[in-house]
Design an enzyme around this catalytic site. Structure first.
Site, mmCIF file in Angstrom:
data_model
loop_
_atom_site.group_PDB
_atom_site.id
_atom_site.type_symbol
_atom_site.label_atom_id
_atom_site.label_comp_id
_atom_site.label_asym_id
_atom_site.label_seq_id
_atom_site.Cartn_x
_atom_site.Cartn_y
_atom_site.Cartn_z
ATOM 1 N N GLU A 272 0.842 -1.195 0.000
ATOM 2 C CA GLU A 272 0.000 0.000 0.000
ATOM 3 C C GLU A 272 0.875 1.242 0.000
ATOM 4 O OE1 GLU A 272 -3.268 2.414 2.726
ATOM 5 O OE2 GLU A 272 -2.894 0.296 3.117
ATOM 6 N N LYS A 404 -7.658 -15.399 16.320
ATOM 7 C CA LYS A 404 -7.880 -15.013 14.920
ATOM 8 C C LYS A 404 -9.335 -14.654 14.634
ATOM 9 C CE LYS A 404 -4.062 -17.888 13.195
ATOM 10 N NZ LYS A 404 -3.646 -18.528 14.444
ATOM 11 N N ASP A 480 2.395 -14.197 12.808
ATOM 12 C CA ASP A 480 1.260 -14.843 12.145
ATOM 13 C C ASP A 480 0.347 -13.750 11.595
ATOM 14 O OD1 ASP A 480 -0.974 -16.228 11.353
ATOM 15 O OD2 ASP A 480 -1.013 -17.545 13.100
ATOM 16 N N HIS A 578 -2.957 10.150 -1.448
ATOM 17 C CA HIS A 578 -3.146 8.817 -2.030
ATOM 18 C C HIS A 578 -3.103 8.865 -3.551
ATOM 19 C CE1 HIS A 578 -4.057 5.718 1.066
ATOM 20 N NE2 HIS A 578 -4.100 6.801 1.833
#
EC number: 1.1.1.34
Length: 593
Positions: A272, A404, A480, A578
């Site tokens: 990004e 998670k 992770d 952006h």
């Protein structure tokens, strides 16, 4: 140079000076490998000074003789109470003879294995030079004179000779043919793709074969996915199964982040645009104001198995047993026996009918700790089975952990490392670096991060983009990536202080799940990023301190990212930045399949 010329002269018969030059004699180009007369291949036993049977007899005799002698001497020393390390000159000679004969016999049994390689290497080249077209052409073009080097006059013209370049015999290495057979068997389904590593014993070769088989089965090219340049042995049985390549993610550096009096260069792996630049601006603002400070509130990984009983009363009996302080020491001893670093801290239970959920919390040192706590929980379940034989273990994880997944239990109770990070940003820094003002930031934070998130029914999402920074740092440091879900739980607070001139900003993150050992942290790239932060591996002086420090760095990086993005939104710069840093200039219609 003379060596090359001699090799050419052996092929092209050149007459002496003054003689009539006969036609050039060129070797007949072989069409098959067996059409070329090859010398007898050397045998491994040719290097021995004596015939093989005599040499073997000598070493066999020496081996068994010295073994018998050493055993007799050993028994005598035991009988006479003589220390075994006291040896005589004859014993030293016997030991030396034993080692030498053992090495010979070990090598003798390997002759059969060595023989095929020595035979093959002697047949690799018909002409005694490298089997390379370019080398042959260079050698042939290098010497084009018609007389020997010593007899050539200084001003002698050198008429060009156009030798016929002998094409090397195309001999495919046996491994290519073998690989082709394996690829076909994988495509046909006779060889399981997952078994290639164990079958071949070569992780890189297994990945290459699996990759080619996948391309043939799907009829899709993987040309853009790199294969070489990666250590596939490092992920075998640990990080990834059935690999066919690896994905490249660029890593940028934000910082220096001044946190608790120390400077850190924060690695961020992301695709990004503008993310690293924005976080870097936040670090600059924090640095200009004396840095940020952090507090570690809690350090405990959790695992919550679910068990079932015949009635709710029996489930409640186990709940009361587990939560009774008198039983904690016994349960902790059982739990802690599975690891040096896993130490049970508490057990929190919840009942749903006749089902009981037991949330175990424990410290895990510098590891993230999921495997560690799972082993400890299994020990406790086995122990409880004796006193509660009617307990039916449904699963080692009952989602009350909660791993998670966004969950209120993590937001309230915490999971992993719970960290608060804060900084005071001076008014002039807000204006010069962040290009906005304190009042606008405070108002935006209240209406966006607090009220807006509440309107959306957010769970732990009272922030601007904490997940962006957490994901980027996690990918760079081998964490992770899926645990970004709960690790990104964050509430960002902004408040005007010092009569409204300065800004107090903080992030509270109750469930940062990180480790500096195990999993992806041992990969070369991720290990390098951990080393950059000074938290590589386990801390020997204070176990767990590296993982705790990494958690505070994550929180400090989130603080910088929140500060910069909120300032961009308050100043109306988000869209422009952006469009400048995060907009693709490629024609997407050409990239479509």
């Amino acid at each position: 140079m003379d060596v090359r010329r001699r090799s050419i002269n052996s092929i092209h018969q050149i007459p002496s000076v003054g003689g009539t030059a006969p036609p050039m004699l060129k070797p007949k180009q072989p069409t098959k490998v067996d059409a070329v007369d090859l010398p007898d291949s050397p045998k491994a036993s040719d290097a021995l000074p004596l015939p093989l049977y005599i040499t073997n007899g000598v070493f066999f005799t020496l081996f068994f003789t010295v073994v018998y002698y050493l055993l007799v001497r050993w028994r005598e020393k035991i009988r006479n109470s003589t220390p075994l390390h006291v040896v005589t000159l004859s014993e030293i000679a016997a030991i030396f003879t034993f080692v030498a004969s053992f090495i010979y016999l070990l090598g003798f049994f390997g002759i059969g294995l060595v023989q095929p390689f020595t035979s093959r290497s002697s047949h690799d080249d018909v002409w005694g030079v490298d089997d390379d077209e370019d080398v042959d052409e260079i050698v042939l073009k290098e010497d084009t004179r018609t007389v020997p080097c010593a007899a050539a006059p200084v001003d002698c013209p050198l008429p060009p000779i156009k030798p016929k370049v002998v094409d090397p015999v195309p001999i495919s290495p046996p491994s290519s043919e073998e690989d082709e057979e394996i690829i076909k068997s994988v495509v046909e389904g006779t060889t399981p793709s997952y078994a290639l590593e164990s079958k071949l014993g070569d992780s890189h070769r297994a990945a290459a074969i699996r990759r080619e088989a996948l391309q043939r089965m799907t009829k899709k090219s993987l040309a853009g996915l790199p294969l070489d340049g990666f250590d596939y042995d490092s992920i075998l049985g640990q990080c990834c199964e059935m690999p066919v390549g690896y994905v490249q993610i660029p890593v940028g550096i934000a910082g220096p982040l001044l946190l608790d009096g120390r400077e850190y260069s924060v690695p961020m792996a992301t695709t990004e645009g503008c993310l690293v630049a924005s976080t870097n601006r936040g670090c600059k603002a924090i640095f200009a104001c004396g840095g940020a400070t952090s507090v570690l509130l809690r350090d405990a990984m959790t695992r919550a198995p679910v068990v079932r009983f015949g009635s709710a009363k029996r489930a409640a009996d186990l709940k009361f047993f587990l939560e009774n302080p008198l039983n904690f020491e016994t349960l902790a001893a059982v739990f802690n026996s599975s690891s040096r670093f896993g130490k049970l801290q508490n057990i929190k239970c919840a009942i749903a009918g006749k089902n009981l959920y037991m949330r175990y919390s424990c410290s895990t040192g510098d590891a993230m700790g999921m495997n560690m706590i799972s082993k400890g929980v299994q020990n406790v379940l086995d122990f409880l089975q004796d006193d509660f034989p009617d307990m039916d273990v449904i699963g080692i994880s009952g989602n009350y952990c909660s791993d998670k997944k966004p969950a209120a239990v993590n937001w309230i109770e915490g999971r992993g490392k719970s960290v608060v990070c804060e900084a005071v940003i001076k008014e002039e820094v807000v204006k010069k670096v962040l290009k906005t003002n304190v009042a606008s930031l405070v108002e935006l934070n209240m209406l966006k991060n607090l009220t807006g998130s509440a309107m959306a029914g957010a769970l732990g999402g009272f922030n601007a983009h904490a997940s962006n920074i957490v994901s980027a740092v996690y990918l760079a440091t081998g964490q992770d990536p899926a645990q970004n879900v709960e690790s990104s739980h964050c509430i960002t607070m902004m408040e005007a202080i010092n009569d409204g001139k300065d800004l107090h900003v903080s992030v509270t993150m109750p469930s940062i799940e990180v480790g500096t050992v195990g999993g992806g942290t041992q990969l070369a790239s991720q290990s390098a990023c951990l080393n950059l932060l000074g938290v590589k591996g386990a801390s020997k002086e204070a176990p767990g301190s590296n993982a705790r420090l990494l958690a505070t760095i994550v929180a400090g990086s989130v603080l910088a990212g929140e500060l910069s993005l909120m300032s961009a939104i308050a100043a109306g710069q988000l869209v422009n930045s952006h469009m400048k840093y995060n907009r693709s200039n490629k024609d997407v219609t050409k990239a479509s399949s």
